[in-house]
Design an enzyme around this catalytic site. Structure first.
Site, mmCIF file in Angstrom:
data_model
loop_
_atom_site.group_PDB
_atom_site.id
_atom_site.type_symbol
_atom_site.label_atom_id
_atom_site.label_comp_id
_atom_site.label_asym_id
_atom_site.label_seq_id
_atom_site.Cartn_x
_atom_site.Cartn_y
_atom_site.Cartn_z
ATOM 1 N N GLU A 160 78.970 -41.859 -63.871
ATOM 2 C CA GLU A 160 79.234 -42.838 -62.804
ATOM 3 C C GLU A 160 78.611 -44.215 -63.038
ATOM 4 O OE1 GLU A 160 78.123 -40.762 -59.198
ATOM 5 O OE2 GLU A 160 79.452 -39.088 -59.630
ATOM 6 N N GLU A 265 85.187 -31.959 -61.937
ATOM 7 C CA GLU A 265 84.573 -31.648 -60.629
ATOM 8 C C GLU A 265 85.674 -31.488 -59.589
ATOM 9 O OE1 GLU A 265 81.448 -34.402 -59.598
ATOM 10 O OE2 GLU A 265 80.688 -34.480 -61.643
HETATM 11 O O1 G3I Z 1 67.166 -28.903 -53.259
HETATM 12 C C1 G3I Z 1 67.016 -29.350 -51.903
HETATM 13 C C2 G3I Z 1 66.449 -28.265 -51.076
HETATM 14 O O2 G3I Z 1 65.148 -27.968 -51.537
HETATM 15 C C3 G3I Z 1 66.434 -28.716 -49.602
HETATM 16 O O3 G3I Z 1 66.040 -27.649 -48.808
HETATM 17 C C4 G3I Z 1 67.823 -29.160 -49.174
HETATM 18 C C5 G3I Z 1 67.843 -29.710 -47.759
HETATM 19 O O4 G3I Z 1 68.959 -30.550 -47.543
HETATM 20 O O5 G3I Z 1 68.264 -30.178 -50.030
HETATM 21 C C6 G3I Z 1 68.367 -29.711 -51.362
HETATM 22 O O6 G3I Z 1 68.886 -30.689 -52.185
HETATM 23 C C7 G3I Z 1 70.252 -31.012 -52.004
HETATM 24 C C8 G3I Z 1 71.025 -30.573 -53.249
HETATM 25 O O7 G3I Z 1 72.338 -31.023 -53.151
HETATM 26 C C9 G3I Z 1 71.032 -29.058 -53.422
HETATM 27 O O8 G3I Z 1 71.680 -28.451 -52.350
HETATM 28 C C10 G3I Z 1 70.336 -32.505 -51.815
HETATM 29 O O9 G3I Z 1 69.760 -32.851 -50.575
HETATM 30 C C11 G3I Z 1 71.767 -32.951 -51.859
HETATM 31 O O10 G3I Z 1 71.807 -34.377 -51.891
HETATM 32 C C12 G3I Z 1 72.414 -32.447 -53.119
HETATM 33 O O11 G3I Z 1 73.751 -32.850 -53.132
HETATM 34 C C13 G3I Z 1 74.413 -32.791 -54.377
HETATM 35 C C14 G3I Z 1 74.860 -34.197 -54.777
HETATM 36 O O12 G3I Z 1 75.628 -34.154 -55.960
HETATM 37 C C15 G3I Z 1 73.659 -35.103 -55.068
HETATM 38 O O13 G3I Z 1 72.962 -34.646 -56.200
HETATM 39 C C16 G3I Z 1 75.624 -31.876 -54.229
HETATM 40 O O14 G3I Z 1 75.161 -30.532 -54.043
HETATM 41 C C17 G3I Z 1 76.474 -31.951 -55.490
HETATM 42 O O15 G3I Z 1 77.701 -31.256 -55.271
HETATM 43 C C18 G3I Z 1 76.815 -33.413 -55.821
HETATM 44 O O16 G3I Z 1 77.533 -33.424 -57.037
HETATM 45 C C19 G3I Z 1 77.992 -34.715 -57.472
HETATM 46 C C20 G3I Z 1 77.958 -34.708 -58.990
HETATM 47 O O17 G3I Z 1 76.665 -34.383 -59.440
HETATM 48 C C21 G3I Z 1 78.404 -36.058 -59.535
HETATM 49 N N1 G3I Z 1 79.715 -36.434 -59.012
HETATM 50 C C22 G3I Z 1 79.860 -36.385 -57.563
HETATM 51 C C23 G3I Z 1 79.435 -35.009 -57.046
HETATM 52 C C24 G3I Z 1 79.652 -34.909 -55.564
HETATM 53 O O18 G3I Z 1 78.802 -35.828 -54.926
#
Ligand code: G3I
Length: 373
Positions: A160, A265
């Site tokens: 990205e 994705e």
């Molecule tokens: O790990 C913590 C956990 O300890 C905590 O209890 C929980 C509470 O909300 O949060 C957890 O972290 C979250 C993580 O996902 C795991 O569930 C983050 O807040 C959350 O922001 C994170 O979101 C991910 C996002 O990327 C940001 O990294 C999504 O699962 C994931 O599907 C998304 O994937 C991205 C790709 O990497 C790049 N392209 C876009 C795609 C969708 O946004």
């Protein structure tokens, strides 16, 4: 307390496990076709994996993933914020578990992702000077990519880096290292991971302006004599306005660069987006009931629309099977999708091929049907 989803997950697993042991053959899930087998002569089929799946704590997923997929991408655990915990500290626990899981099941790993402006390690929030950013950039790629060389199949080296208009995003990397940071990332990755395929990954790069930006970026890497093996079109789309024409043009134009084309994705949201259409995790809005219309079930008309969209998409993928090397879904079942919380927290979305009880949806069969056409 046992939630409904957990109950169904357990029930399905019981049936699946019983079925696998040959003691009971009542579940359709036990006899459903396999995506990876159906498309074995065309391209690899992947899924993103969460922690519970990697640790095989999710019994239904533990059966379904090896049955359906031949490549996996960690949804979160190889991102810098998880793996690079301090300036000189790394936590490889989950990534090592993923590699072991994949080896045990004969599944490839696409590692995700080395350089991304989002989900940066907490310690980097304090770092502002260019020299330190450069040092972090070098250390991160050299350490993480080298550790998994020969253990993972491929890396999303840069994720990205582009804006919607095709210009470079003003990320911490661009601001500190300049325009060439993408070329530099691939140069370092090539050295640290000589046995690993190296990809550029982004969303909306099927759209004309952003696609042109991606093509220019890839050409720049190639012109520098640096290896780039492929491009990942993320494929966060919507069932009601699938950009098929632009997807087809993208396959043609990216393939003409002599690199692999992948859909990395894939998910098709059935919900309207209140704001601009993007996959930028920073852009969220507040919940209202009005924008969460399918709280308890998906109407049949929407289910059929989703199935048709998936069928159309995979028919296109099959037309270009000689250019496409992988199609990865961003999650296993609807309940596990990030789209339940983006761009609005707490909605009920239905973007994948398996429902919340891990049962194949009409979209699953629409996809399977395209394999034999
Ligand atoms: O790990 C913590 C956990 O300890 C905590 O209890 C929980 C509470 O909300 O949060 C957890 O972290 C979250 C993580 O996902 C795991 O569930 C983050 O807040 C959350 O922001 C994170 O979101 C991910 C996002 O990327 C940001 O990294 C999504 O699962 C994931 O599907 C998304 O994937 C991205 C790709 O990497 C790049 N392209 C876009 C795609 C969708 O946004």
């Amino acid at each position: 307390m046992i939630t409904t989803a957990r109950f169904f997950s357990f029930a399905l697993a019981t049936i699946l496990v019983a079925g696998c042991a040959g003691t009971k053959k009542t579940s359709s899930a036990n006899t459903i076709p396999s995506l990876k087998d159906a498309f074995k002569d065309a391209f690899d089929i992947g899924t993103a994996m969460n922690n519970a799946q990697i640790e095989e704590r999710d019994p239904a997923a533990a059966v379904l993933i090896p049955q359906q997929f031949n490549v996996v991408t960690p949804e979160n655990i190889m991102k810098a914020e998880v793996i690079h915990t301090g300036w000189d500290q790394y936590n490889f626990d989950m990534a090592d578990k993923l590699v072991a899981y994949a080896a045990k099941h004969g599944i490839k790993v696409n590692a995700h992702t080395l350089i991304w402006h989002s989900q940066m390690p907490a310690f980097m929030r304090r770092v502002k000077d260019a020299d330190s950013v450069r040092q972090y950039f070098n250390n991160h790629i050299n350490t993480v990519a080298a550790r998994y060389d020969g253990k993972v199949y491929s890396w999303d080296v840069v994720n990205e880096a582009l804006n919607e208009d095709g210009t470079m995003r003003k990320s911490i990397f661009l601001q500190s290292l300049g325009d060439d940071f993408v070329v530099e990332a691939f140069r370092l990755a090539q050295k640290a991971a000589p046995n690993t395929k190296l990809y550029y990954n982004d969303y909306n790069i099927e759209q004309p302006k952003k696609r042109a930006g991606a093509i220019a970026l890839i050409k720049k890497i190639q012109a520098a004599g640096v290896r780039i093996d492929g491009v990942g079109i993320q494929g966060h789309w919507r069932s009601y306005d699938l950009p098929l024409e632009n997807i087809e043009k993208s396959i043609q134009e990216f393939a003409a660069l002599g690199i692999e084309v992948m859909f990395t994705e894939l998910d098709l949201s059935v919900l309207q987006n209140p704001g601009p259409v993007t996959a930028d995790v920073g852009q969220t809005t507040g919940y209202t009931d009005r924008i969460n219309p399918y709280k308890t079930a998906l109407p049949d008309s929407v289910q059929q629309q989703l199935a048709k969209a998936y069928g159309d998409l995979f028919s296109l993928f099959m037309k270009y099977k000689s250019n496409i090397t992988r199609v990865t879904f961003w999650g296993l079942n609807d309940g596990q999708s990030w789209l339940n919380n983006f761009p609005v927290r707490g909605r009920t979305n239905y973007p994948l091929l398996f429902d919340r009880q891990f049962a194949p949806k009409p979209a699953f069969y629409a996809v399977i049907k395209t394999a034999s056409k």
